[in-house]
Design an enzyme around this catalytic site. Structure first.
Site, short mmCIF file in Angstrom:
data_model
loop_
_atom_site.label_atom_id
_atom_site.label_comp_id
_atom_site.label_asym_id
_atom_site.label_seq_id
_atom_site.Cartn_x
_atom_site.Cartn_y
_atom_site.Cartn_z
N THR A 171 0.81 -1.22 0.00
CA THR A 171 0.00 0.00 0.00
C THR A 171 0.84 1.27 0.00
OG1 THR A 171 -0.15 -0.17 2.42
CG2 THR A 171 -1.95 -1.11 1.12
N ASP A 172 2.14 1.16 0.24
CA ASP A 172 3.00 2.34 0.24
C ASP A 172 4.19 2.11 -0.68
OD1 ASP A 172 3.84 4.90 0.90
OD2 ASP A 172 4.91 4.25 2.70
N LEU A 173 3.90 1.69 -1.90
CA LEU A 173 4.96 1.46 -2.88
C LEU A 173 5.51 2.81 -3.33
CD1 LEU A 173 6.45 -0.72 -4.53
CD2 LEU A 173 4.73 -0.41 -6.31
#
Length: 242
Positions: A171-173
């Site tokens: 979710t935080d690429l």
């Protein structure tokens, strides 16, 4: 979520620790304390972000110690406290369990070593200890030094696709969570709040998040060796995996 095989659970006061049986010289909650490593003259470096990340040495093993901290405006008020009382549902244990599953599946992630949940009534603090990826820099540092070749962008895209095929929603690429080592291998780190999911729109959302991150850093660092013409190469590598 249960404790992965190969990890022991140790309870010390209000702390619950999961520790890899064959990976640490000391099976104790002390491994989560920077002072423990400082007393052994085993701190090899630090990095600052939301908090301090400690790089330590345990014999021949090089490890990374991270304390969980909140971000954003709410993080300024609460800093490092989370709601919950069940260790297996804590952020540290969830990330360790996901990392271990990916590590066993051969995905390019750091080897998880230990996790701790420290209860404070209905709240808790959390810590994670992982193996350090040797001779690796995040994508921002790499692009500040030199451009990537088209083949390197393709390899990065193919690496991301491997995670998506395994159902891993990062979710935080972003540019900070992709590492490249000296052999050119791409790695993915920081799986806090990530999960395994069925295919869906989240895959494109991950890619869009990465593109925003690249453009943001280009705005902050105009000399960064990144431009929009590099993105198709990454997508070519991504779509080459099936």
């Amino acid at each position: 979520m249960k404790r992965p095989a190969g990890f022991v659970e140790i309870r010390q006061g209000t702390d619950t620790c999961w520790l890899r049986e064959d990976g640490l010289s000391t099976l104790s909650g002390s491994v989560f304390e920077p002072s423990f490593w400082q007393s052994r003259q085993a701190v090899t470096g630090t990095a600052t972000g939301r908090g301090t990340t400690w790089f330590v040495r345990d014999g021949e093993r090089h490890l990374v110690l991270r304390h969980y901290r909140r971000g954003g405006l709410f993080g300024r008020l609460v800093k490092d406290l989370y709601a919950g009382i069940r260790p297996a549902h804590s952020r540290a244990m969830r990330e360790l369990s996901l990392l271990e599953a990916m590590y066993r599946d051969g995905l390019p992630v750091p080897k998880p070593m230990a996790a701790r949940m420290s209860r404070r009534g209905p709240l808790y603090r959390a810590d994670l200890l992982i193996a350090r990826i040797a001779d690796a820099s995040d994508l921002l540092a790499v692009l500040q030094r030199a451009p990537l070749s088209g083949n390197q962008w393709q390899q990065t895209g193919a690496m991301i696709r491997r995670f998506h095929l395994a159902g891993i929603d990062h979710t935080d690429l972003n540019i900070h969570n992709i590492l490249l080592d000296q052999s050119g291998t791409s790695w993915l780190i920081d799986f806090d709040k990530c999960s395994k999911r069925a295919p869906g729109d989240w895959q494109q959302a991950n890619l869009a998040r990465l593109l925003r991150s690249l453009n943001k850093e280009k705005g902050l660092h105009p000399a960064l060796h990144w431009n929009q013409q590099d993105w198709p190469a990454l997508l070519n590598g991504y779509h080459s995996q099936s």
